[in-house]
Design a protein around this motif. Structure first.
Motif, PDB file in Angstrom:
ATOM      1  N   THR A  94       1.175  -1.548   0.514  1.00  0.00           N
ATOM      2  CA  THR A  94       0.159   0.113   0.284  1.00  0.00           C
ATOM      3  C   THR A  94       0.388   1.120   0.019  1.00  0.00           C
ATOM      4  O   THR A  94       0.287   2.214  -1.219  1.00  0.00           O
ATOM      5  N   LEU A  95       1.997   0.876   0.921  1.00  0.00           N
ATOM      6  CA  LEU A  95       2.450   2.557   1.328  1.00  0.00           C
ATOM      7  C   LEU A  95       3.789   2.673  -0.287  1.00  0.00           C
ATOM      8  O   LEU A  95       3.668   3.623  -0.715  1.00  0.00           O
ATOM      9  N   ALA A  96       4.110   1.548  -0.402  1.00  0.00           N
ATOM     10  CA  ALA A  96       4.646   1.158  -2.259  1.00  0.00           C
ATOM     11  C   ALA A  96       4.390   1.970  -3.160  1.00  0.00           C
ATOM     12  O   ALA A  96       4.401   3.289  -3.606  1.00  0.00           O
ATOM     13  N   PHE A  97       2.993   1.868  -3.208  1.00  0.00           N
ATOM     14  CA  PHE A  97       1.936   2.142  -4.486  1.00  0.00           C
ATOM     15  C   PHE A  97       1.803   3.646  -4.106  1.00  0.00           C
ATOM     16  O   PHE A  97       1.650   4.446  -5.295  1.00  0.00           O
ATOM     17  N   VAL A  98       1.178   3.703  -3.278  1.00  0.00           N
ATOM     18  CA  VAL A  98       0.925   5.632  -3.076  1.00  0.00           C
ATOM     19  C   VAL A  98       1.997   6.445  -3.209  1.00  0.00           C
ATOM     20  O   VAL A  98       1.881   7.308  -3.845  1.00  0.00           O
ATOM     21  N   GLY A  99       3.643   5.844  -2.402  1.00  0.00           N
ATOM     22  CA  GLY A  99       4.458   6.520  -2.722  1.00  0.00           C
ATOM     23  C   GLY A  99       4.383   7.118  -4.205  1.00  0.00           C
ATOM     24  O   GLY A  99       5.513   8.150  -4.443  1.00  0.00           O
ATOM     25  N   LEU A 100       4.554   5.585  -5.200  1.00  0.00           N
ATOM     26  CA  LEU A 100       4.983   6.050  -6.388  1.00  0.00           C
ATOM     27  C   LEU A 100       4.344   6.804  -7.020  1.00  0.00           C
ATOM     28  O   LEU A 100       4.736   7.704  -7.528  1.00  0.00           O
ATOM     29  N   LEU A 101       3.391   7.109  -6.435  1.00  0.00           N
ATOM     30  CA  LEU A 101       2.118   7.918  -7.544  1.00  0.00           C
ATOM     31  C   LEU A 101       2.172   9.728  -6.752  1.00  0.00           C
ATOM     32  O   LEU A 101       2.086   9.934  -7.923  1.00  0.00           O
TER      33      LEU A 101
ATOM     34  N   GLY B 158       2.680  12.953  -9.439  1.00  0.00           N
ATOM     35  CA  GLY B 158       1.304  13.727  -8.963  1.00  0.00           C
ATOM     36  C   GLY B 158       0.660  14.463  -8.300  1.00  0.00           C
ATOM     37  O   GLY B 158      -0.297  15.561  -8.521  1.00  0.00           O
ATOM     38  N   PHE B 159       1.638  14.944  -7.264  1.00  0.00           N
ATOM     39  CA  PHE B 159       0.876  15.738  -6.325  1.00  0.00           C
ATOM     40  C   PHE B 159       1.896  17.061  -5.806  1.00  0.00           C
ATOM     41  O   PHE B 159       1.596  18.117  -5.403  1.00  0.00           O
ATOM     42  N   ALA B 160       3.336  16.883  -6.463  1.00  0.00           N
ATOM     43  CA  ALA B 160       4.676  17.453  -6.259  1.00  0.00           C
ATOM     44  C   ALA B 160       4.296  18.952  -6.493  1.00  0.00           C
ATOM     45  O   ALA B 160       4.653  20.053  -5.006  1.00  0.00           O
ATOM     46  N   THR B 161       4.099  19.660  -7.497  1.00  0.00           N
ATOM     47  CA  THR B 161       3.740  21.068  -7.806  1.00  0.00           C
ATOM     48  C   THR B 161       1.941  21.596  -7.418  1.00  0.00           C
ATOM     49  O   THR B 161       1.860  22.021  -6.997  1.00  0.00           O
ATOM     50  N   GLY B 162       0.962  20.705  -7.808  1.00  0.00           N
ATOM     51  CA  GLY B 162      -0.146  21.225  -8.088  1.00  0.00           C
ATOM     52  C   GLY B 162      -0.303  21.007  -8.928  1.00  0.00           C
ATOM     53  O   GLY B 162      -1.719  21.811  -9.292  1.00  0.00           O
ATOM     54  N   GLN B 163       0.486  22.090 -10.124  1.00  0.00           N
ATOM     55  CA  GLN B 163       0.128  21.920 -10.946  1.00  0.00           C
ATOM     56  C   GLN B 163      -1.489  21.177 -11.884  1.00  0.00           C
ATOM     57  O   GLN B 163      -1.858  21.776 -12.739  1.00  0.00           O
ATOM     58  N   GLU B 164      -0.250  20.208 -11.691  1.00  0.00           N
ATOM     59  CA  GLU B 164      -1.036  18.569 -12.278  1.00  0.00           C
ATOM     60  C   GLU B 164      -2.666  19.229 -12.157  1.00  0.00           C
ATOM     61  O   GLU B 164      -3.477  18.106 -13.146  1.00  0.00           O
TER      62      GLU B 164
ATOM     63  N   LEU C  99       6.322  13.330   3.810  1.00  0.00           N
ATOM     64  CA  LEU C  99       6.518  14.453   4.091  1.00  0.00           C
ATOM     65  C   LEU C  99       5.085  15.020   2.971  1.00  0.00           C
ATOM     66  O   LEU C  99       4.339  16.411   3.169  1.00  0.00           O
ATOM     67  N   ILE C 100       4.565  14.912   1.744  1.00  0.00           N
ATOM     68  CA  ILE C 100       3.452  14.662   0.843  1.00  0.00           C
ATOM     69  C   ILE C 100       2.676  14.558   1.589  1.00  0.00           C
ATOM     70  O   ILE C 100       1.567  14.912   1.441  1.00  0.00           O
ATOM     71  N   PHE C 101       1.982  13.575   1.878  1.00  0.00           N
ATOM     72  CA  PHE C 101       1.575  13.562   2.033  1.00  0.00           C
ATOM     73  C   PHE C 101       1.080  14.651   3.488  1.00  0.00           C
ATOM     74  O   PHE C 101      -0.637  15.212   3.812  1.00  0.00           O
ATOM     75  N   VAL C 102       2.037  14.882   4.761  1.00  0.00           N
ATOM     76  CA  VAL C 102       2.181  15.651   5.712  1.00  0.00           C
ATOM     77  C   VAL C 102       1.963  16.880   5.493  1.00  0.00           C
ATOM     78  O   VAL C 102       0.637  17.911   5.282  1.00  0.00           O
ATOM     79  N   ALA C 103       1.804  17.367   3.746  1.00  0.00           N
ATOM     80  CA  ALA C 103       1.558  18.668   3.211  1.00  0.00           C
ATOM     81  C   ALA C 103      -0.055  19.190   2.390  1.00  0.00           C
ATOM     82  O   ALA C 103      -0.671  20.029   2.375  1.00  0.00           O
TER      83      ALA C 103
ATOM     84  N   GLY D 191      -3.687   0.862  -1.656  1.00  0.00           N
ATOM     85  CA  GLY D 191      -2.493   1.925  -1.973  1.00  0.00           C
ATOM     86  C   GLY D 191      -4.295   3.307  -3.048  1.00  0.00           C
ATOM     87  O   GLY D 191      -3.955   4.229  -2.637  1.00  0.00           O
ATOM     88  N   GLY D 192      -4.422   2.953  -4.059  1.00  0.00           N
ATOM     89  CA  GLY D 192      -5.795   3.183  -4.472  1.00  0.00           C
ATOM     90  C   GLY D 192      -6.522   4.162  -3.433  1.00  0.00           C
ATOM     91  O   GLY D 192      -7.378   5.328  -3.797  1.00  0.00           O
ATOM     92  N   THR D 193      -7.085   3.331  -2.359  1.00  0.00           N
ATOM     93  CA  THR D 193      -8.002   4.106  -1.772  1.00  0.00           C
ATOM     94  C   THR D 193      -7.710   5.575  -0.874  1.00  0.00           C
ATOM     95  O   THR D 193      -7.733   6.579  -1.247  1.00  0.00           O
ATOM     96  N   PHE D 194      -6.158   5.056  -0.546  1.00  0.00           N
ATOM     97  CA  PHE D 194      -5.111   6.566  -0.266  1.00  0.00           C
ATOM     98  C   PHE D 194      -4.803   8.132  -0.876  1.00  0.00           C
ATOM     99  O   PHE D 194      -5.611   9.069  -0.521  1.00  0.00           O
ATOM    100  N   TYR D 195      -4.834   7.311  -2.398  1.00  0.00           N
ATOM    101  CA  TYR D 195      -4.476   8.229  -3.197  1.00  0.00           C
ATOM    102  C   TYR D 195      -5.843   8.930  -3.973  1.00  0.00           C
ATOM    103  O   TYR D 195      -5.601  10.134  -3.386  1.00  0.00           O
ATOM    104  N   THR D 196      -7.479   8.067  -3.158  1.00  0.00           N
ATOM    105  CA  THR D 196      -8.260   8.718  -3.476  1.00  0.00           C
ATOM    106  C   THR D 196      -8.400   9.888  -2.616  1.00  0.00           C
ATOM    107  O   THR D 196      -9.006  11.197  -2.822  1.00  0.00           O
ATOM    108  N   ILE D 197      -8.219   9.759  -1.474  1.00  0.00           N
ATOM    109  CA  ILE D 197      -7.856  10.781  -0.093  1.00  0.00           C
ATOM    110  C   ILE D 197      -7.394  11.819  -0.114  1.00  0.00           C
ATOM    111  O   ILE D 197      -7.767  13.064  -0.467  1.00  0.00           O
ATOM    112  N   LEU D 198      -5.945  11.656  -1.118  1.00  0.00           N
ATOM    113  CA  LEU D 198      -5.548  12.414  -0.408  1.00  0.00           C
ATOM    114  C   LEU D 198      -5.373  13.404  -1.819  1.00  0.00           C
ATOM    115  O   LEU D 198      -5.043  14.710  -2.262  1.00  0.00           O
TER     116      LEU D 198
END
Length: 429
Positions: A10-17, A21-27, A148-152, A224-231
């Motif tokens: 789960t964590l490996a999959f979320v971290g990969l995506l 996808g979330f680093a800048t917010g422009q996406e 830290l991206i999760f935290v952000a 992993g997909g569920t955590f991704y969706t929430i974030l």
């Protein structure tokens, strides 16, 4: 089911995506917020697709005990389609690499006023340097920044909730004036998800390949997909509510933290830059290895050459590149996702049978590795027979399951030893 292993997947999959996808917010702004409140619905659609596709792709990787994507593509599709997907993934590595170089330039330009070409050049230099060193150790350390991206995202969401109420209708009307590279909103959501999957398919298959239990792999993809969706939904809400402040920025997440406090923005620029670096080195390193798969001695000049080529393309600009490169990757990713879904749907009985075989192997290997139990020759023959029937290589799947069994038994032994060394209440008295 092994809860610990499921959590690892789960964590490996979320971290990969989340990293790219979330680093800048422009996406998120281009693919979701540019549709106003409908962008939130798009985030939900994207999440549902990610849950299903994550489970399917990681389970397929487990089924084949995948070590790389080419063999899997060859097994699940026609040779022509397989070749197309392999070339597409290779081109995706290069495309994402130069988009991230441009993103690095935009990040330092926005925060410190440096010309974007300088920020991109700094990133290129770091990537070229570490690509010639022990890149695995470096990326393992940098990957620790992913949480830290999760935290952000969570901090941005909580901060946004504290600013309510706001005129969401006015923010939506303002947001829809932004350019959308793909429309309508539901197609944009699908395109974005398939773009992310195209970027992560190689590693997702390998994550599955490191998980001999297909059921555990599948549930890891679901969670992993569920955590991704929430974030994603939290990120989309935060950017929509604050669109008036961040909408014109190349790096909206950085601008959002700037509105909180200058120190928060400084922390965010470091996290963003490091996450971009992590994606960059992963893309260019994997590309160099892929191109020189049959000529390892040529890795250094090829790696350095692709970095320079990526830098030159990155000078076009982050926003412009994203508007054209991401949709193209997303459309190809749709083909890949459809191929994976069709094969998985048709092959569910075979996957179930393979799950049963591996369960039998696990039971036999548990008996074999137990010090207090006998393992007669008949059991050894049954183990070899089941291994030969497996979809994966017999020795490989036996070794993978055996490692899991040994690890599980050693933990049980340590637990029992700890309990035995603890005196009970009567002995204490």
């Amino acid at each position: 089911m092994n809860a610990r292993k499921t959590l690892q997947v789960t964590l490996a999959f979320v971290g990969l995506l989340v990293g790219a996808g979330f680093a800048t917010g422009q996406e998120v702004v281009q693919y979701f917020i540019s549709f106003g409140t409908w962008g939130i619905a798009g985030a939900v659609v994207s999440g549902i697709l990610m849950i299903a596709a994550g489970a399917v792709i990681i389970q397929i990787g487990s089924y084949f005990l995948a070590e790389e994507h080419r063999a899997v593509f060859h097994s699940v599709s026609h040779p022509v389609v397989s070749k197309f997907l392999d070339i597409s993934v290779t081109l995706t590595l290069f495309a994402m690499g130069f988009v991230m170089l441009a993103g690095a330039g935009s990040t330092l330009e926005q925060q410190f006023g440096l010309p974007s070409w300088i920020g991109s050049a700094i990133m290129m230099g770091l990537v070229m340097l570490t690509g010639l060193l022990n890149v695995n150790k470096v990326t393992n350390i940098i990957s620790a920044v992913t949480p830290l991206i999760f935290v952000a995202v969570i901090v941005a969401f909580v901060y946004t909730m504290l600013q309510l109420p706001v005129d969401l209708g006015a923010m939506s009307d303002l947001a829809v004036q932004a350019d959308s590279p793909v429309s309508p909103w539901w197609l944009s959501a699908i395109n974005y998800t398939c773009m992310a999957l195209m970027l992560g398919v190689s590693m997702s298959l390998m994550i599955g390949g490191n998980t001999p239990n297909p059921r555990v792999a599948g549930w890891g993809g679901v969670l992993g997909g569920t955590f991704y969706t929430i974030l994603l939904i939290m990120n989309a809400v935060a950017l929509l509510v604050n669109y008036e402040s961040v909408g014109d920025s190349d790096i909206p997440m950085l601008m959002l933290f700037e509105t909180m406090h200058p120190v928060a923005a400084l922390c965010m620029v470091v996290v963003t830059f490091v996450m971009i670096y992590n994606t960059c080195i992963s893309m260019f390193y994997a590309l160099g290895r892929r191109i020189t798969v049959n000529h390892r001695k040529r890795y250094v000049p090829v790696f350095l050459g692709t970095c320079v080529a990526g830098y030159l393309v990155s000078l076009i600009g982050f926003g412009t590149l994203m508007a054209y490169v991401y949709p193209a990757i997303g459309y190809v990713g749709m083909v890949m996702v459809i191929v994976m879904f069709i094969w998985w749907f048709r092959s569910r009985p075979q996957i179930a049978s393979e799950q049963s075989r591996r369960n039998r192997m696990r039971a036999l290997l548990t008996l074999k590795e137990s010090e207090d139990k006998d393992f007669p020759e008949g059991h050894e023959k049954r183990l070899r027979a089941v291994a030969e029937e497996s979809t994966a290589d017999g020795d490989a799947i036996t070794g993978a399951i055996d490692k899991e069994v040994i690890r599980s038994l050693s933990k049980k032994t340590e637990t029992h030893a700890g309990q035995a060394s603890t005196p009970d209440s009567q002995d204490s008295r």
